[in-house]
Design a protein around this motif. Structure first.
Motif, PDB file in Angstrom:
ATOM      1  N   THR A 299      45.451  32.039  38.686  1.00 50.78           N
ATOM      2  CA  THR A 299      44.320  31.335  39.300  1.00 50.78           C
ATOM      3  C   THR A 299      44.609  31.019  40.758  1.00 50.78           C
ATOM      4  OG1 THR A 299      43.656  30.377  37.176  1.00 50.78           O
ATOM      5  CG2 THR A 299      42.849  29.284  39.168  1.00 50.78           C
TER       6      THR A 299
ATOM      7  N   PRO B   7      40.968  37.984  47.968  1.00 51.80           N
ATOM      8  CA  PRO B   7      39.582  38.388  47.679  1.00 51.80           C
ATOM      9  C   PRO B   7      39.517  39.279  46.445  1.00 51.80           C
ATOM     10  CG  PRO B   7      40.456  39.624  49.544  1.00 51.80           C
ATOM     11  CD  PRO B   7      41.468  38.563  49.223  1.00 51.80           C
ATOM     12  N   LYS B   8      38.405  39.197  45.741  1.00 51.65           N
ATOM     13  CA  LYS B   8      38.209  40.015  44.546  1.00 51.65           C
ATOM     14  C   LYS B   8      38.336  41.488  44.921  1.00 51.65           C
ATOM     15  CE  LYS B   8      35.811  38.438  41.260  1.00 51.65           C
ATOM     16  NZ  LYS B   8      34.785  37.967  40.290  1.00 51.65           N
ATOM     17  N   GLY B   9      38.969  42.244  44.052  1.00 53.56           N
ATOM     18  CA  GLY B   9      39.206  43.656  44.332  1.00 53.56           C
ATOM     19  C   GLY B   9      40.607  43.911  44.853  1.00 53.56           C
ATOM     20  N   SER B  10      41.348  42.832  45.157  1.00 57.16           N
ATOM     21  CA  SER B  10      42.715  42.978  45.677  1.00 57.16           C
ATOM     22  C   SER B  10      43.668  43.431  44.573  1.00 57.16           C
ATOM     23  CB  SER B  10      43.228  41.660  46.246  1.00 57.16           C
ATOM     24  OG  SER B  10      42.440  41.215  47.318  1.00 57.16           O
TER      25      SER B  10
ATOM     26  N   GLU C 192      44.097  34.139  42.705  1.00 59.27           N
ATOM     27  CA  GLU C 192      42.680  34.506  42.814  1.00 59.27           C
ATOM     28  C   GLU C 192      41.962  33.667  43.867  1.00 59.27           C
ATOM     29  OE1 GLU C 192      41.093  34.188  38.881  1.00 59.27           O
ATOM     30  OE2 GLU C 192      42.625  35.524  38.083  1.00 59.27           O
TER      31      GLU C 192
ATOM     32  N   ARG D 276      38.881  40.079  35.706  1.00 56.73           N
ATOM     33  CA  ARG D 276      38.471  39.221  36.812  1.00 56.73           C
ATOM     34  C   ARG D 276      38.315  39.988  38.120  1.00 56.73           C
ATOM     35  NH1 ARG D 276      42.658  34.113  35.738  1.00 56.73           N
ATOM     36  NH2 ARG D 276      41.993  33.662  33.600  1.00 56.73           N
ATOM     37  N   GLY D 277      38.499  41.314  38.047  1.00 54.17           N
ATOM     38  CA  GLY D 277      38.275  42.141  39.236  1.00 54.17           C
ATOM     39  C   GLY D 277      39.485  42.304  40.135  1.00 54.17           C
ATOM     40  N   TYR D 278      40.699  42.175  39.564  1.00 55.14           N
ATOM     41  CA  TYR D 278      41.930  42.320  40.341  1.00 55.14           C
ATOM     42  C   TYR D 278      42.842  43.366  39.707  1.00 55.14           C
ATOM     43  CZ  TYR D 278      40.747  37.950  42.743  1.00 55.14           C
ATOM     44  OH  TYR D 278      40.127  36.987  43.490  1.00 55.14           O
TER      45      TYR D 278
END
Length: 334
Positions: free
Chosen positions: A183, A190-193, A186, A155-157
């Motif tokens: 969830t 922010p995405k990438g955290s 998330e 999911r990009g985390y």
């Protein structure tokens, strides 16, 4: 997870079976697959006449078969989803006759949660040939951390090791609960955290400094001051830190430490495998084994049993948790 992805990829490729029997103790993947069937087999226009969701407690096997034998209306297929199918446990064997001759234009899905059907049964074997039998097993706790990491990466985390362990310690191997908490994070982050212990503490309510993981570490390190700090916090916040859960976690730790002492191969990989723990914990066992010889660990395990009984009123009349924790630490450290 790989089997789940295979089922989904087969459906995307048009390889759709007439029957899917989703069963097992872990409801998370059963729910996710059921949701996928509900949303993706038919178009929105087709669902009105050709998709039916029924619940095990409100139906019978005969009624399910009757619905499954219907022909679709203005569509290539119909979908019949039976949720909470475990409610049909006493009569589910009656589905055998339909399995032997399933309606090719029907996709029949059973969500049979919290238990499994004996795979040696004739109709389960037959179903496996004409459809899909998926068993969702409980994930071992030592594997949950990697599951969390894998899900978040997808999911990009990212997640720090301590934050991951806090989640596992607090929520165990209940994947649905863990997924719900992820969830929440998330939505906020922010995405990438990269999720940190502070994020867990602020947004989920698990203290990053006062939790069972930190208590186990303090005990393993023989850090008396820190251990007393944590148990005092537990005694003052017993609702969020039930003593029965704390004692159970400590019992698990020292029982595993006893087993660690008996291992010949104390490499990280073997210890993680034999004790059924996350590799991140292996260093804690190595440290604790130096502070507590095997005989002492046996005594601690016995003490934990005794304190557990007292906390439940066995051999003691309503002793305050603070006193029980103090008795426990005195016997562990002396």
């Amino acid at each position: 997870m790989d089997e789940v992805l295979k089922i989904i990829n087969d459906i995307k490729a048009g390889n759709i079976k007439p029957i899917y029997f989703l069963m097992g103790e872990e409801p998370y993947y059963i729910d996710k697959l059921t949701e996928y069937f509900e949303e993706n087999i038919l178009s929105d226009d087709e669902k009105g006449f050709n998709q039916m969701v029924i619940y095990g407690r409100d139906t019978s096997v005969d009624e399910i078969v009757s619905n499954a034998k219907r022909y679709p209306m203005m569509a290539d297929r119909q979908v019949v989803i039976v949720k909470e199918a475990q409610e049909l446990a006493k009569t589910i064997d009656k589905i055998e006759s339909y399995i032997e001759n399933p309606q090719p234009t029907t996709v029949l899905v059973f969500a049979y949660k919290y238990k499994s059907i004996d795979k040696r049964k004739k109709w389960i074997k037959t179903l496996g040939k004409v459809g899909v039998v998926f068993e969702s097993q409980k994930l071992k706790e030592y594997k949950v951390g990697e599951w969390v990491k894998r899900v978040l990466q997808g999911r990009g985390y990212g997640i720090e090791p301590k934050a991951m362990l806090m989640l596992v310690e607090y929520l165990g191997n209940d994947l649905s609960r863990i997924a719900n908490e992820l969830t929440k994070l998330e939505i906020i982050l922010p995405k990438g955290s990269t999720i940190t212990p502070s994020h867990i503490e602020v947004n989920i309510g698990i203290s990053k400094d006062y939790n069972v993981f930190e208590l186990r570490k303090a005990l393993g390190d023989k850090d008396q001051f820190r251990a007393y700090q944590i148990v005092n916090y537990f005694a003052q916040n017993s609702k969020e830190n039930p003593m029965v859960v704390v004692i159970a976690q400590l019992f698990s730790f020292f029982s595993s430490l006893l087993k660690f002492h008996g291992l010949k191969d104390k490499s990280q990989g073997n210890v993680a495998k034999e004790l059924g723990v996350n590799p991140y914990f292996v260093g804690d066992y190595i440290t604790a084994s130096k502070n507590y010889p095997m005989k002492k660990v046996s005594g601690i395990v016995s003490t934990l049993r005794n304190i557990d009984g007292k906390s439940k009123g066995v051999g003691a009349a309503n002793l305050p948790e603070a006193d029980l924790y103090k008795e426990l630490l005195v016997k562990i450290f002396n």
